[in-house]
Design a protein around this motif. Sequence first.
Motif, PDB file in Angstrom:
ATOM      1  N   ARG A 158     101.789 -58.218  15.691  1.00 46.60           N
ATOM      2  CA  ARG A 158     102.875 -59.013  16.275  1.00 46.60           C
ATOM      3  C   ARG A 158     103.622 -59.846  15.246  1.00 46.60           C
ATOM      4  O   ARG A 158     104.825 -60.017  15.327  1.00 46.60           O
ATOM      5  CB  ARG A 158     102.328 -59.924  17.382  1.00 46.60           C
ATOM      6  N   LYS A 182     107.922 -59.767  17.711  1.00 46.60           N
ATOM      7  CA  LYS A 182     108.725 -58.558  17.895  1.00 46.60           C
ATOM      8  C   LYS A 182     108.946 -58.221  19.371  1.00 46.60           C
ATOM      9  O   LYS A 182     109.988 -57.693  19.753  1.00 46.60           O
ATOM     10  CB  LYS A 182     108.072 -57.393  17.153  1.00 46.60           C
ATOM     11  N   LYS A 210     102.506 -52.169  15.642  1.00 45.70           N
ATOM     12  CA  LYS A 210     102.640 -53.139  14.559  1.00 45.70           C
ATOM     13  C   LYS A 210     101.938 -54.433  14.945  1.00 45.70           C
ATOM     14  O   LYS A 210     101.943 -54.827  16.122  1.00 45.70           O
ATOM     15  CB  LYS A 210     104.118 -53.470  14.291  1.00 45.70           C
ATOM     16  N   SER A 257     109.676 -52.485  23.309  1.00 47.17           N
ATOM     17  CA  SER A 257     108.339 -52.926  22.941  1.00 47.17           C
ATOM     18  C   SER A 257     107.427 -52.936  24.167  1.00 47.17           C
ATOM     19  O   SER A 257     107.875 -53.191  25.298  1.00 47.17           O
ATOM     20  CB  SER A 257     108.392 -54.334  22.330  1.00 47.17           C
ATOM     21  N   GLU A 279     113.294 -54.674  13.031  1.00 42.71           N
ATOM     22  CA  GLU A 279     112.766 -55.792  12.250  1.00 42.71           C
ATOM     23  C   GLU A 279     113.901 -56.733  11.890  1.00 42.71           C
ATOM     24  O   GLU A 279     115.009 -56.302  11.576  1.00 42.71           O
ATOM     25  CB  GLU A 279     112.127 -55.260  10.964  1.00 42.71           C
ATOM     26  N   CYS A 281     112.145 -64.009  15.541  1.00 39.73           N
ATOM     27  CA  CYS A 281     111.991 -62.935  14.560  1.00 39.73           C
ATOM     28  C   CYS A 281     110.521 -62.641  14.259  1.00 39.73           C
ATOM     29  O   CYS A 281     110.169 -61.529  13.873  1.00 39.73           O
ATOM     30  CB  CYS A 281     112.720 -63.285  13.257  1.00 39.73           C
ATOM     31  N   GLN A 301     105.938 -50.076  19.785  1.00 32.88           N
ATOM     32  CA  GLN A 301     107.391 -49.926  19.854  1.00 32.88           C
ATOM     33  C   GLN A 301     107.757 -48.450  19.873  1.00 32.88           C
ATOM     34  O   GLN A 301     107.036 -47.603  19.330  1.00 32.88           O
ATOM     35  CB  GLN A 301     108.060 -50.583  18.629  1.00 32.88           C
ATOM     36  N   SER A 334     112.666 -58.067  21.109  1.00 29.38           N
ATOM     37  CA  SER A 334     113.174 -56.912  21.848  1.00 29.38           C
ATOM     38  C   SER A 334     113.644 -57.308  23.248  1.00 29.38           C
ATOM     39  O   SER A 334     114.749 -56.954  23.676  1.00 29.38           O
ATOM     40  CB  SER A 334     112.084 -55.849  21.931  1.00 29.38           C
TER      41      SER A 334
END
Length: 677
Positions: free
Chosen positions: A160, A119, A158, A136, A290, A116, A187, A123
């Motif tokens: 990481r 990211k 974003k 991603s 997320e 989690c 992403q 993905s």
Amino acid sequence: MNNMKKYNIGISCIGSGVGQSVINSLRLSRLPIKTIGFGTNPFAYGAYDCDEYDYTPTIYQENYIDKLIEKCKEYKVDLIIPGMDDEALIFSNNKSKFEAAGIKAIFSEEPLNTICRDKERMSEELNKVCDVFVKSYDKETLENDISKGLVQFPFIAKPRGGFASKGIEIINGIDDLTKISDEHILQELAIPTKDDPNYAFYIGQIAKNRNPQVSEISIQLVYSPKGELMGRMASYNKLNNGIPIEIVPYENEYVWLVIDQLTPTFLELGLRGPLNIQGRLTENGLKIFEMNPRFTGITGLRALMGFNEVEACVKEWLELDKGKNKLSFNYGRFGMRQTADKSVAIERNQEVADLFKQLNKSKIKNKKVIFITGITGYLGQNLVNELIKYPNFEIWGFGTDKDKTTHLFEGKIHSIYDNEDLRKGFIQFGNVDILLHLGFARPHNGYQKIAESLQFTHELFTRAASHQIPAIINISSQSVYGLETPPLWTEKTPVAPQTVYAQAKYSTELFLKTLKQTNEQLHCSSLRLGTLAGSGFGLTEVDFLSKIVQQALSGQPIKIIGGMQQMERFDVRDAVQAIFKMLQSDSSTWKPIYNVSSGDVNSLIDIAKMVISIASKKNDGKISEIIIDKKEIQMKFGMDSSSFYEDLSWNPTYKIEDTINSLVSYFMKNQKKSYRI
């Protein structure tokens, strides 16, 4: 929860939004706990809602876990709850240290926490299970794919391991790639469907290189330490800087089908406790961007809407009512966040109600939950037996004798509770739409019972207010007016209680008024009822009208002292209809106080004559003699109830003759009972 020892609950990173939300949830519970907040900031808002507060190093300090465990031992912490994403990962990496110290903690296993926090990995790996995670890219791969025409702008960049939408950039073209570093992950954008209420706004903001945090679907899953589902819910959110500020209940079968496909993998990765999943419904289906295996900033708000995941997890981890801690969610509320949580009945805002309908179509058939105390009493039994005829109400009943309540209502109403359930926190007040408080000792029950009723009312109203129940109806009494002011009394007549019972009833009114002052969203009213009479379920034959009817039926003389006293009796059937009318009305229109009675005032001697006349037609012509002890007794009762009649568009149906007739019929059917008084 038979073992009522006090448990010490630690909340780390107490200054975070999650920490505050956990504290708010715990305050709503009735768990026997002491809270200890741990953090680094003396200005941490949540710290001052805890019973105690102490300092720890920052979570990134090498010896953080060792120092935290030392503090937990010092305060004899039974269970600790992490307050940040990175901290949850740190907890999972140090699982053995917590176990060795004998300290329980609510967190998922390391594999889920790790995936989690990354990211790109989330993905790549989870899309193999179900292709719903946004794609991603790293910067180099993206540039190559763009040059080959494989992907198109825009994108979102974003950090990481970021959280709360910090460091996010919108990439609308090649020039925007200069904004990002190797620490960013790019992403694909999860663009809402074209029929989404916020679609136009979203597209407009993206064109301005802004990240519009609207139309997000937040899914909360909660699992036990053994990986058993405790509850799940979803909401449609608007965020500000990563913090949800507008929350509308959301239900979509397709979304749950996706979650059902993913759940086995989540459990294999070590899902325990809460998991928050964020995404949007796009033209290509659900897109998840997320996941956080922890409680969230709106955990406390969800608790106000009936879904108190913190309470459920604490009980499950401490093995209190193990396996029975199931969660439900009130789809009749929407939520807002500014500096505090607030939960509001959906029907109080038409725009929210329209949005709710647009999102859910006809998927949710919402009933109003009416929580009624005093359900086994005279008024309670007659009211409930009327309300169960209407499918738009879900009735929760409260009685002091659970066996009696169950005998009377099992199979007729949704839930039955007693004092033990209230004491142990088994009543999910967040799911209640209207509290109807009938349960209060009568004068003939004695001073001690009246005092206990007042204490119970205080506890009940406090619990209702803390859970922000939208509406409360409190049954009061005409006795609060006393006898210093001649009738007819209006709601503006000064009160002057002359008995312990009347004083106690007036106290309930004042306490409810105080609660209203602290929460403008609370709609409440105290109904000053006239003295009830007439046949019906649960009749207690202590009222003078019941007594003289029995005397007249048996031909006994009726002894009267005085005789010119003026009094009013309110048929229980009318009382039921008056309350029913109020339950159906818009609570925002209620006045704080209403007189509610028949408006039919008669002298004691005239009532006795009516009783004898009516009874003589049923008892073979036996005519009772009226024996009058002539004394000057200045006792006059009677209320002006016109305010209630006008506001509720209602009028009583039954006169005193009708009430007497009902009592005569009642006692004629119960011939086995002695008429001796």
